[in-house]
Design an enzyme around this catalytic site. Structure first.
Site, PDB file in Angstrom:
ATOM      1  N   CYS A   1      36.365  40.723  41.351  1.00 46.27           N
ATOM      2  CA  CYS A   1      35.391  39.831  40.738  1.00 46.27           C
ATOM      3  C   CYS A   1      34.393  39.354  41.794  1.00 46.27           C
ATOM      4  O   CYS A   1      34.791  38.883  42.865  1.00 46.27           O
ATOM      5  CB  CYS A   1      36.104  38.633  40.111  1.00 46.27           C
ATOM      6  SG  CYS A   1      34.969  37.377  39.479  1.00 46.27           S
TER       7      CYS A   1
ATOM      8  N   ASP B   1      40.473  43.200  39.836  1.00 48.81           N
ATOM      9  CA  ASP B   1      40.357  43.730  38.476  1.00 48.81           C
ATOM     10  C   ASP B   1      40.972  45.123  38.480  1.00 48.81           C
ATOM     11  O   ASP B   1      40.469  46.028  39.155  1.00 48.81           O
ATOM     12  CB  ASP B   1      38.887  43.803  38.039  1.00 48.81           C
ATOM     13  CG  ASP B   1      38.243  42.429  37.909  1.00 48.81           C
ATOM     14  OD1 ASP B   1      38.930  41.505  37.437  1.00 48.81           O
ATOM     15  OD2 ASP B   1      37.059  42.292  38.268  1.00 48.81           O
TER      16      ASP B   1
END
Length: 274
Positions: A181, A188
């Site tokens: 992120c 992620d």
């Protein structure tokens, strides 16, 4: 608005009374310009969002639940920042609605306004939850390859193709996609499927390229678009489709799909890690 101005990574006050103002749009334009994408998009497609933590009250005060799915067109000027989306959906919790259709229509209106384009919304009722079965990507797994690599920032030079040989058609996938992120630095985790028609792409180079996102910071949609642009430029396929499915965070998973040819939108499958 910029990601730094969003609620992401900041302490938040959670409200359980419906509040459309919680939605925080982020323009796609800046991230696209950074990878050479102008107003004329080299692809079309959609971002499929699934929300597993949606609840509201019926007219008699009884809690209701549903799994919500959103289809955001790739040509929308904005995306919705994910934490703001979570806060927005959470604001339904103590708000009464006459019906599930009223909830759907409210969400569709608000999210479409935030994205600047018509967003399709589907709510799955609890009696249909049994149909939300796990599936796997079709195609050849690149993860079977035994290789060395030490590149953990996106590097398109890893992509190679047999540009002077007969074209092929194939579908490959990897479960080793990871990015971070850009606001919080949180990982992620995702899987990516690539279907193409064109020069044979070197599988080892493609896997190394996918792995190279491991320390990259970027939103899900931006990573998929960068993969699409890099593969298109380096390997010169006539047809290309890239579909990524990320694990959920905050009760939401985001699954971008991009293609440059007339291909039906992909199934909203649920992978094992989702």
């Amino acid at each position: 608005m910029t990601p730094e101005q969003s609620p992401l990574g900041k302490a938040s006050t959670y409200t359980e009374q419906y509040d459309a103002s919680l939605l925080f749009p982020i323009a796609r334009k800046n991230a696209r310009e950074a990878i050479g994408i102008g107003a004329q998009l080299p692809f079309f497609g959609t971002d499929i969002w699934n929300a597993y933590e949606l609840s509201w009250l019926n007219a008699r005060g009884k809690p209701q639940i549903a799994v919500a799915t959103f289809f955001v067109p790739a040509d929308s000027p904005n995306i919705v920042e994910s934490k703001s989306f979570k806060l927005y959906l959470g604001s339904f919790a103590q708000t009464a609605f006459e019906s599930m259709d009223a909830v759907r229509d409210t969400i569709r209106r608000d999210v479409s306004a935030s994205c600047g384009a018509t967003v399709s919304v589907h709510l799955t009722a609890p009696y249909k939850f049994g149909k939300l079965q796990m599936e796997e990507f079709e195609g050849l797994s690149l993860d079977r390859l035994d290789l060395d690599t030490d590149v953990y920032q996106p590097d398109a030079s890893l992509l190679k193709a047999a540009l002077h040989e007969a074209p092929v058609e194939e579908t490959v996938f990897s479960n080793l996609l990871k990015s971070n992120c850009p606001v919080t630095g949180q990982p992620d985790w995702g899987s990516v499927q690539i279907h193409y028609v064109g020069p044979q792409i070197d599988h080892a180079g493609l896997l190394r390229y996918i792995i190279s996102y491991r320390n990259h910071t970027g939103f899900h949609e931006q990573c998929v678009e960068r993969i699409f642009v890099d593969v298109l430029k380096a390997c010169k396929p006539v047809k290309l489709a890239v579909y990524a499915r990320y694990t959920r965070r905050g009760g939401l998973d985001i699954n971008p799909f991009r293609t440059n040819y007339n291909l039906p939108m992909p199934d909203n499958m649920r992978l094992a890690r989702q």
